[in-house]
Design a protein around this motif. Structure first.
Motif, PDB file in Angstrom:
ATOM      1  N   ILE A 196       0.845  -1.199   0.000  1.00 47.38           N
ATOM      2  CA  ILE A 196       0.000   0.000   0.000  1.00 47.38           C
ATOM      3  C   ILE A 196       0.877   1.244   0.000  1.00 47.38           C
ATOM      4  O   ILE A 196       0.624   2.209  -0.738  1.00 47.38           O
ATOM      5  CB  ILE A 196      -0.959  -0.020   1.205  1.00 47.38           C
ATOM      6  N   GLY A 197       1.914   1.230   0.810  1.00 43.48           N
ATOM      7  CA  GLY A 197       2.840   2.355   0.845  1.00 43.48           C
ATOM      8  C   GLY A 197       3.500   2.597  -0.501  1.00 43.48           C
ATOM      9  O   GLY A 197       3.614   3.746  -0.961  1.00 43.48           O
ATOM     10  N   GLN A 198       3.930   1.533  -1.147  1.00 44.48           N
ATOM     11  CA  GLN A 198       4.565   1.664  -2.464  1.00 44.48           C
ATOM     12  C   GLN A 198       3.598   2.244  -3.488  1.00 44.48           C
ATOM     13  O   GLN A 198       3.980   3.081  -4.320  1.00 44.48           O
ATOM     14  CB  GLN A 198       5.081   0.302  -2.936  1.00 44.48           C
ATOM     15  N   THR A 199       2.335   1.817  -3.440  1.00 46.38           N
ATOM     16  CA  THR A 199       1.351   2.350  -4.378  1.00 46.38           C
ATOM     17  C   THR A 199       1.068   3.820  -4.099  1.00 46.38           C
ATOM     18  O   THR A 199       0.921   4.624  -5.030  1.00 46.38           O
ATOM     19  CB  THR A 199       0.046   1.537  -4.323  1.00 46.38           C
ATOM     20  N   LEU A 200       1.009   4.197  -2.818  1.00 48.31           N
ATOM     21  CA  LEU A 200       0.818   5.609  -2.486  1.00 48.31           C
ATOM     22  C   LEU A 200       1.947   6.463  -3.057  1.00 48.31           C
ATOM     23  O   LEU A 200       1.725   7.602  -3.482  1.00 48.31           O
ATOM     24  CB  LEU A 200       0.736   5.789  -0.962  1.00 48.31           C
ATOM     25  N   LEU A 201       3.161   5.911  -3.097  1.00 41.61           N
ATOM     26  CA  LEU A 201       4.299   6.648  -3.654  1.00 41.61           C
ATOM     27  C   LEU A 201       4.111   6.959  -5.135  1.00 41.61           C
ATOM     28  O   LEU A 201       4.700   7.911  -5.654  1.00 41.61           O
ATOM     29  CB  LEU A 201       5.590   5.847  -3.469  1.00 41.61           C
ATOM     30  N   SER A 202       3.289   6.160  -5.812  1.00 42.49           N
ATOM     31  CA  SER A 202       3.101   6.353  -7.250  1.00 42.49           C
ATOM     32  C   SER A 202       2.118   7.491  -7.562  1.00 42.49           C
ATOM     33  O   SER A 202       1.987   7.884  -8.724  1.00 42.49           O
ATOM     34  CB  SER A 202       2.602   5.051  -7.892  1.00 42.49           C
ATOM     35  N   TYR A 203       1.437   7.995  -6.542  1.00 37.57           N
ATOM     36  CA  TYR A 203       0.485   9.091  -6.743  1.00 37.57           C
ATOM     37  C   TYR A 203       1.152  10.434  -6.406  1.00 37.57           C
ATOM     38  O   TYR A 203       2.102  10.487  -5.617  1.00 37.57           O
ATOM     39  CB  TYR A 203      -0.739   8.885  -5.855  1.00 37.57           C
ATOM     40  N   PRO A 204       0.623  11.531  -6.967  1.00 38.87           N
ATOM     41  CA  PRO A 204       1.228  12.851  -6.746  1.00 38.87           C
ATOM     42  C   PRO A 204       0.831  13.456  -5.405  1.00 38.87           C
ATOM     43  O   PRO A 204       0.153  14.492  -5.323  1.00 38.87           O
ATOM     44  CB  PRO A 204       0.666  13.669  -7.919  1.00 38.87           C
ATOM     45  N   ILE A 205       1.258  12.814  -4.319  1.00 33.68           N
ATOM     46  CA  ILE A 205       0.891  13.224  -2.962  1.00 33.68           C
ATOM     47  C   ILE A 205       2.116  13.805  -2.265  1.00 33.68           C
ATOM     48  O   ILE A 205       3.166  13.144  -2.189  1.00 33.68           O
ATOM     49  CB  ILE A 205       0.361  12.028  -2.153  1.00 33.68           C
ATOM     50  N   LEU A 252       5.195   0.431   9.560  1.00 31.89           N
ATOM     51  CA  LEU A 252       5.513  -0.187   8.274  1.00 31.89           C
ATOM     52  C   LEU A 252       5.391   0.820   7.132  1.00 31.89           C
ATOM     53  O   LEU A 252       6.241   0.881   6.235  1.00 31.89           O
ATOM     54  CB  LEU A 252       4.602  -1.385   8.028  1.00 31.89           C
ATOM     55  N   LEU A 253       4.335   1.621   7.164  1.00 25.80           N
ATOM     56  CA  LEU A 253       4.162   2.651   6.136  1.00 25.80           C
ATOM     57  C   LEU A 253       5.272   3.695   6.207  1.00 25.80           C
ATOM     58  O   LEU A 253       5.773   4.164   5.173  1.00 25.80           O
ATOM     59  CB  LEU A 253       2.810   3.340   6.299  1.00 25.80           C
ATOM     60  N   LYS A 254       5.656   4.033   7.414  1.00 28.21           N
ATOM     61  CA  LYS A 254       6.712   5.031   7.596  1.00 28.21           C
ATOM     62  C   LYS A 254       8.018   4.552   6.970  1.00 28.21           C
ATOM     63  O   LYS A 254       8.771   5.346   6.385  1.00 28.21           O
ATOM     64  CB  LYS A 254       6.904   5.302   9.095  1.00 28.21           C
ATOM     65  N   GLY A 255       8.261   3.255   7.062  1.00 27.82           N
ATOM     66  CA  GLY A 255       9.459   2.697   6.457  1.00 27.82           C
ATOM     67  C   GLY A 255       9.473   2.838   4.946  1.00 27.82           C
ATOM     68  O   GLY A 255      10.546   2.876   4.328  1.00 27.82           O
ATOM     69  N   VAL A 256       8.299   2.902   4.338  1.00 24.42           N
ATOM     70  CA  VAL A 256       8.191   3.054   2.889  1.00 24.42           C
ATOM     71  C   VAL A 256       8.084   4.520   2.490  1.00 24.42           C
ATOM     72  O   VAL A 256       8.761   4.982   1.570  1.00 24.42           O
ATOM     73  CB  VAL A 256       6.960   2.282   2.358  1.00 24.42           C
ATOM     74  N   LEU A 257       7.257   5.269   3.194  1.00 21.37           N
ATOM     75  CA  LEU A 257       6.931   6.642   2.796  1.00 21.37           C
ATOM     76  C   LEU A 257       7.868   7.686   3.386  1.00 21.37           C
ATOM     77  O   LEU A 257       7.922   8.819   2.898  1.00 21.37           O
ATOM     78  CB  LEU A 257       5.487   6.962   3.197  1.00 21.37           C
ATOM     79  N   GLY A 258       8.572   7.323   4.449  1.00 24.32           N
ATOM     80  CA  GLY A 258       9.517   8.248   5.050  1.00 24.32           C
ATOM     81  C   GLY A 258       8.884   9.543   5.499  1.00 24.32           C
ATOM     82  O   GLY A 258       7.821   9.550   6.131  1.00 24.32           O
ATOM     83  N   ASP A 259       9.521  10.671   5.147  1.00 26.45           N
ATOM     84  CA  ASP A 259       9.065  11.976   5.621  1.00 26.45           C
ATOM     85  C   ASP A 259       7.721  12.398   5.035  1.00 26.45           C
ATOM     86  O   ASP A 259       7.123  13.359   5.506  1.00 26.45           O
ATOM     87  CB  ASP A 259      10.112  13.053   5.295  1.00 26.45           C
ATOM     88  N   ARG A 260       7.245  11.695   4.023  1.00 25.26           N
ATOM     89  CA  ARG A 260       5.934  12.043   3.468  1.00 25.26           C
ATOM     90  C   ARG A 260       4.803  11.723   4.445  1.00 25.26           C
ATOM     91  O   ARG A 260       3.722  12.294   4.361  1.00 25.26           O
ATOM     92  CB  ARG A 260       5.679  11.282   2.169  1.00 25.26           C
ATOM     93  N   LEU A 261       5.041  10.796   5.354  1.00 29.04           N
ATOM     94  CA  LEU A 261       4.018  10.336   6.297  1.00 29.04           C
ATOM     95  C   LEU A 261       4.290  10.883   7.686  1.00 29.04           C
ATOM     96  O   LEU A 261       5.415  10.770   8.197  1.00 29.04           O
ATOM     97  CB  LEU A 261       3.994   8.807   6.341  1.00 29.04           C
ATOM     98  N   GLU A 262       3.255  11.466   8.319  1.00 30.81           N
ATOM     99  CA  GLU A 262       3.382  11.962   9.686  1.00 30.81           C
ATOM    100  C   GLU A 262       2.161  11.560  10.495  1.00 30.81           C
ATOM    101  O   GLU A 262       1.057  11.418   9.949  1.00 30.81           O
ATOM    102  CB  GLU A 262       3.536  13.486   9.702  1.00 30.81           C
ATOM    103  N   TYR A 263       2.362  11.397  11.802  1.00 29.68           N
ATOM    104  CA  TYR A 263       1.254  11.076  12.696  1.00 29.68           C
ATOM    105  C   TYR A 263       0.574  12.370  13.122  1.00 29.68           C
ATOM    106  O   TYR A 263       1.226  13.411  13.273  1.00 29.68           O
ATOM    107  CB  TYR A 263       1.760  10.304  13.921  1.00 29.68           C
TER     108      TYR A 263
END
Length: 281
Positions: free
Chosen positions: A236-245, A261-272
């Motif tokens: 899911i994280g990898q697919t989110l990376l493919s969108y212009p977010i 797990l998502l944070k490991g994929v999305l890094g700084d793009r994801l915040e709590y």
């Protein structure tokens, strides 16, 4: 846009004065309007609002993402404190909502006394609706991707036995600012990827500044398990990376394990986004 988490499952470490609950309520201010997105399950969001310099009485509209108690039962307290705003729900048939797992069953639906007691304050939406200029409620959500596996424990019962919840009571809110979109997911029972896909289809070639809300990647909330496998969540994280977010702000039903797990994929793009946090998007 200024966005403030009025209530979530967690809170900022330095704000022990704020209440928490397993619920979600967000306040946003944009383009001269104030909107409440979800109302938690109690008056906790109202109590917190007073401590966060948010005036409930000044809110122009409330939007309820779906009819589970942890997002809508606080509406009765909103109505007591705000005399002007309409509360927008997705139109759907009346039914009971329940959680079932391993022989355990509990009601997770809206307080049945809520809707009949304030009909004049409610607006039931069954199509794409622009409640204010560039503030949209979307009821037709893409089914391109699979729904979250945690949905397997959620059911409805309209008097003819329990059936898997189809989430025909869920909506999506999209705000179109001059420099891009902000997508509000609630719990994303329809799937965060489907919600993002819906936004992209409705507003092609438009930057998504942020996706905000829960992603329902928790399995059994009591055990904070993940809904699916580690591989599923990372995909899911990898697919989110493919969108212009640009950014994703999440909490509530995403679950801390899935968040990691998502944070490991999305890094700084994801915040709590815990109770008490404000961000400018």
């Amino acid at each position: 846009m200024k966005l403030t988490a009025l209530v979530d499952n967690t809170r900022l470490d330095n704000r022990t004065d704020l209440a928490v609950e397993r619920g979600l309520s967000l306040h946003l201010s944009t383009m001269g309007r104030q909107v409440l997105f979800d109302a938690g399950s109690s008056k906790a969001f109202c109590d917190n609002a007073a401590l966060l310099n948010v005036k409930i009485q000044d809110i122009d509209a409330a939007v309820i993402s779906h009819r589970h108690h942890d997002h809508c039962n606080g509406v009765s307290h909103f109505l007591e404190r705000n005399s002007k705003a309409l509360v927008h729900f997705r139109e759907c048939e009346e039914t009971d909502y329940c959680f079932k797992a391993f022989g355990f069953k509990t009601n997770v639906g809206i307080d049945k006394n809520l809707l009949p007691n304030a009909k004049e304050r409610f607006n039931f939406v069954n199509k794409t609706t622009e409640i204010f200029p560039n503030i949209f409620i979307i009821t037709k959500i893409s089914s391109k991707y699979k729904q979250p596996k945690g949905n397997q424990y959620l059911f409805t019962n309209s008097g003819m036995g329990c059936k898997p919840d189809t989430f025909d009571h869920e909506l999506l809110m999209i705000i179109k600012e001059s420099d891009g979109l902000i997508v509000f997911t609630g719990c994303a029972h329809s799937g965060v990827l489907n919600m993002v896909e819906t936004a992209v289809a409705l507003f092609p070639d438009t930057r998504i500044k942020a996706v905000v809300g829960g992603f329902h990647l928790v399995g059994l909330p009591l055990f904070n398990s993940i809904g699916g496998s580690k591989k599923d969540i990372e995909a899911i994280g990898q697919t989110l990376l493919s969108y212009p977010i640009d950014k994703l702000y999440t909490g509530h039903c995403t679950g801390m394990k899935a968040y990691g797990l998502l944070k490991g994929v999305l890094g700084d793009r994801l915040e709590y986004l815990p109770t008490g946090r404000s961000v400018v998007i």
